[in-house]
Design a protein around this motif. Structure first.
Motif, PDB file in Angstrom:
ATOM      1  N   PRO A 154      -1.310   2.050  -4.394  1.00 13.73           N
ATOM      2  CA  PRO A 154      -0.165   1.121  -3.913  1.00 13.73           C
ATOM      3  C   PRO A 154       1.141   2.003  -3.452  1.00 13.73           C
ATOM      4  O   PRO A 154       1.320   3.356  -3.747  1.00 13.73           O
ATOM      5  CB  PRO A 154       0.248   0.914  -5.522  1.00 13.73           C
ATOM      6  CG  PRO A 154      -0.310   1.836  -6.115  1.00 13.73           C
ATOM      7  CD  PRO A 154      -1.412   2.600  -5.735  1.00 13.73           C
ATOM      8  N   ILE A 185       9.868  -8.504  -3.933  1.00 15.16           N
ATOM      9  CA  ILE A 185       8.904  -8.087  -4.747  1.00 15.16           C
ATOM     10  C   ILE A 185       9.229  -7.620  -6.125  1.00 15.16           C
ATOM     11  O   ILE A 185      10.224  -6.860  -6.234  1.00 15.16           O
ATOM     12  CB  ILE A 185       7.817  -7.058  -4.051  1.00 15.16           C
ATOM     13  CG1 ILE A 185       7.282  -7.082  -2.883  1.00 15.16           C
ATOM     14  CG2 ILE A 185       7.037  -6.447  -5.008  1.00 15.16           C
ATOM     15  CD1 ILE A 185       6.452  -8.432  -2.849  1.00 15.16           C
ATOM     16  N   GLY A 187       4.630  -6.309  -9.224  1.00 11.63           N
ATOM     17  CA  GLY A 187       3.908  -6.660  -7.919  1.00 11.63           C
ATOM     18  C   GLY A 187       4.032  -8.029  -7.464  1.00 11.63           C
ATOM     19  O   GLY A 187       5.252  -8.472  -7.666  1.00 11.63           O
ATOM     20  N   LEU A 217      -1.534  -8.625  -6.801  1.00 15.38           N
ATOM     21  CA  LEU A 217      -1.394  -7.413  -6.220  1.00 15.38           C
ATOM     22  C   LEU A 217      -0.144  -6.318  -7.116  1.00 15.38           C
ATOM     23  O   LEU A 217       0.891  -6.936  -6.949  1.00 15.38           O
ATOM     24  CB  LEU A 217      -0.994  -7.376  -4.609  1.00 15.38           C
ATOM     25  CG  LEU A 217      -1.979  -8.395  -3.713  1.00 15.38           C
ATOM     26  CD1 LEU A 217      -1.312  -8.576  -2.507  1.00 15.38           C
ATOM     27  CD2 LEU A 217      -3.028  -7.724  -3.613  1.00 15.38           C
ATOM     28  N   ASP A 218      -0.797  -5.467  -7.433  1.00 12.34           N
ATOM     29  CA  ASP A 218       0.298  -4.741  -8.341  1.00 12.34           C
ATOM     30  C   ASP A 218       0.273  -3.390  -8.060  1.00 12.34           C
ATOM     31  O   ASP A 218      -0.288  -2.660  -6.808  1.00 12.34           O
ATOM     32  CB  ASP A 218       0.008  -5.117  -9.929  1.00 12.34           C
ATOM     33  CG  ASP A 218      -1.277  -4.269 -10.124  1.00 12.34           C
ATOM     34  OD1 ASP A 218      -1.798  -3.425  -9.653  1.00 12.34           O
ATOM     35  OD2 ASP A 218      -1.830  -4.839 -11.321  1.00 12.34           O
ATOM     36  N   ARG A 257      -4.365  -3.504  -5.349  1.00 14.66           N
ATOM     37  CA  ARG A 257      -2.973  -2.898  -5.088  1.00 14.66           C
ATOM     38  C   ARG A 257      -2.242  -3.214  -4.204  1.00 14.66           C
ATOM     39  O   ARG A 257      -2.776  -3.953  -3.234  1.00 14.66           O
ATOM     40  CB  ARG A 257      -3.193  -1.262  -4.949  1.00 14.66           C
ATOM     41  CG  ARG A 257      -4.240  -0.653  -5.907  1.00 14.66           C
ATOM     42  CD  ARG A 257      -3.924  -0.664  -7.322  1.00 14.66           C
ATOM     43  NE  ARG A 257      -5.179  -0.481  -8.236  1.00 14.66           N
ATOM     44  CZ  ARG A 257      -6.092   0.514  -8.367  1.00 14.66           C
ATOM     45  NH1 ARG A 257      -5.824   1.497  -7.301  1.00 14.66           N
ATOM     46  NH2 ARG A 257      -7.009   0.520  -9.041  1.00 14.66           N
ATOM     47  N   LEU A 258      -0.689  -3.349  -4.106  1.00 13.02           N
ATOM     48  CA  LEU A 258       0.109  -3.834  -3.208  1.00 13.02           C
ATOM     49  C   LEU A 258       0.396  -2.674  -2.293  1.00 13.02           C
ATOM     50  O   LEU A 258       1.066  -1.606  -2.767  1.00 13.02           O
ATOM     51  CB  LEU A 258       1.278  -4.229  -3.824  1.00 13.02           C
ATOM     52  CG  LEU A 258       2.548  -5.021  -3.033  1.00 13.02           C
ATOM     53  CD1 LEU A 258       1.815  -5.917  -2.094  1.00 13.02           C
ATOM     54  CD2 LEU A 258       3.358  -5.635  -3.643  1.00 13.02           C
ATOM     55  N   ARG A 259       0.214  -2.894  -0.989  1.00 13.37           N
ATOM     56  CA  ARG A 259       0.784  -2.103   0.239  1.00 13.37           C
ATOM     57  C   ARG A 259       1.049  -2.832   1.399  1.00 13.37           C
ATOM     58  O   ARG A 259       0.821  -4.072   1.457  1.00 13.37           O
ATOM     59  CB  ARG A 259      -0.626  -1.152   0.772  1.00 13.37           C
ATOM     60  CG  ARG A 259      -1.083   0.026  -0.229  1.00 13.37           C
ATOM     61  CD  ARG A 259      -1.900   0.818   0.202  1.00 13.37           C
ATOM     62  NE  ARG A 259      -1.251   1.660   1.424  1.00 13.37           N
ATOM     63  CZ  ARG A 259      -0.631   2.672   1.251  1.00 13.37           C
ATOM     64  NH1 ARG A 259      -0.678   3.293   0.020  1.00 13.37           N
ATOM     65  NH2 ARG A 259      -0.495   3.364   2.354  1.00 13.37           N
ATOM     66  N   TYR A 283      -4.556  -7.974   4.162  1.00 14.16           N
ATOM     67  CA  TYR A 283      -5.644  -8.322   3.098  1.00 14.16           C
ATOM     68  C   TYR A 283      -6.813  -9.355   3.612  1.00 14.16           C
ATOM     69  O   TYR A 283      -6.191 -10.466   4.015  1.00 14.16           O
ATOM     70  CB  TYR A 283      -4.985  -8.861   1.863  1.00 14.16           C
ATOM     71  CG  TYR A 283      -4.031  -7.735   1.016  1.00 14.16           C
ATOM     72  CD1 TYR A 283      -4.730  -6.989   0.144  1.00 14.16           C
ATOM     73  CD2 TYR A 283      -2.875  -7.598   1.581  1.00 14.16           C
ATOM     74  CE1 TYR A 283      -3.813  -5.909  -0.575  1.00 14.16           C
ATOM     75  CE2 TYR A 283      -2.116  -6.492   0.882  1.00 14.16           C
ATOM     76  CZ  TYR A 283      -2.675  -5.592  -0.089  1.00 14.16           C
ATOM     77  OH  TYR A 283      -2.028  -4.504  -0.730  1.00 14.16           O
ATOM     78  N   ILE A 323       1.219  -8.217   4.932  1.00 14.96           N
ATOM     79  CA  ILE A 323       2.465  -7.879   4.395  1.00 14.96           C
ATOM     80  C   ILE A 323       3.024  -6.967   4.717  1.00 14.96           C
ATOM     81  O   ILE A 323       2.451  -5.950   5.155  1.00 14.96           O
ATOM     82  CB  ILE A 323       1.938  -7.767   2.759  1.00 14.96           C
ATOM     83  CG1 ILE A 323       1.277  -9.029   2.001  1.00 14.96           C
ATOM     84  CG2 ILE A 323       3.140  -7.226   1.955  1.00 14.96           C
ATOM     85  CD1 ILE A 323       0.949  -8.610   0.744  1.00 14.96           C
TER      86      ILE A 323
END
Length: 312
Positions: free
Chosen positions: A84, A157, A161, A232-233, A242-244, A248, A290
């Motif tokens: 992340p 955010i 997340g 997404l965390d 996971r958040l990036r 997605y 994102i």
């Protein structure tokens, strides 16, 4: 929790008889007959063979991730196995619909599909519920004419997340003026632009978007096809995605074991293709982008930003 209204079930949750009746109602007699024959076979209660041809009946999903700096052909990683970017906490981002590929949807010819996206905007100690809706068109085996469509612009955010949800509705009613009039209005032509403070006018807009979708679903020739709910965390120790920053890939699929190493991402067309023969993935899928929101001051890059955890 209240039971789900029958109108809200996706098509794959309906019985074979209900699915066949819907297909006949929208003029797809061939698919209705094929489904009935498959369901009548004594060896299986399921509809596996039928699904292989009509992928809109799948109820499962998988989520892959494509980094934003990939070349013309990019590796797709399991979104549960990436590192992340914790510097996204408290930042404003833009969320875009970069691709919606339609492999198969109910009916014949060009499909009209209502897409609804939902999330939450974290502001101070409060949250704003978000919804944005748009209508797209595509034939089987083709992408919709949507590339980089803004969904949420300036979404903040939270520390936990982002939760991003969506659903699609097959619109079989050719004269649904209520839907078309609403979606042609100014409020639905661009993405939902958010502020750094609570916006009282946002609740009526979200209510309108919700009403449009509910009204659509209640028409007899319109039916939900796919729903997804992706968290997404920033927790690299659990099994969540996971958040990036990046893209997605949300694929409507069955429950079989999935291997992202068999596929790659073609950035020029924003399509998922098979490595074995270069052909497009034969499933329905979204590509959701994102990235930083324009005007947001840049933060120094962290180590996690550029380090990927090897999948597997």
């Amino acid at each position: 929790m209240a039971a789900m209204d029958e109108d809200e079930r996706v098509l794959g949750e309906c019985s074979p008889a209900e699915i066949a009746a819907y297909l006949r109602d929208i003029g797809d007699e061939e698919s209705a007959v094929r489904l009935e024959r498959q369901a009548a076979r004594p060896q299986g209660q399921g509809l596996g063979a039928y699904f292989g041809r009509d992928q809109y009946l799948y109820k499962g999903l998988v989520v892959g991730f494509v980094p934003s700096d990939v070349s013309s052909r990019g590796v797709i990683r399991d979104a549960n196995a990436i590192e992340p970017e914790t510097d996204l906490k408290g930042r404003r981002v833009k969320i875009t619909l970069d691709q919606f590929f339609v492999q198969a949807y109910p009916g014949n010819g060009t499909h009209r599909i209502l897409c609804e996206f939902a999330g939450q905007n974290q502001i101070a100690d409060d949250t704003e519920e978000l919804k944005f809706t748009l209508m797209v068109e595509a034939a089987d085996g083709q992408p919709t004419g949507v590339v980089g469509k803004p969904i949420f612009m300036g979404l903040t955010i939270g520390d936990d997340g982002l939760n991003f949800r969506g659903q699609t509705v097959n619109v079989g009613n050719d004269t649904d003026d209520l839907i078309l009039d609403a979606l042609n209005g100014e409020a639905f032509k661009g993405g939902l632009t958010l502020a750094t403070t609570l916006q009282p006018a946002l609740k009526p807009f979200v209510g309108l978007a919700t009403s449009v979708v509910k009204a659509t679903i209640k028409r007899s020739r319109n039916k939900p096809v796919f729903k997804f709910d992706v968290g997404l965390d920033f927790n690299a120790r659990n099994l969540s995605a996971r958040l990036r920053r990046g893209s997605y890939v949300v694929v409507q699929c069955n429950d079989e074991e999935w291997d992202w190493s068999r596929f790659e991402f073609a950035t020029e067309t924003r399509r998922v293709i098979r490595k074995s023969d270069g052909r497009s993935l034969e499933l329905n899928y979204f590509v959701i982008g994102i990235d930083d929101f324009a005007g947001e001051p840049a933060k120094p890059a962290t180590k996690s930003r550029n380090r990927q955890r090897p999948s597997g």
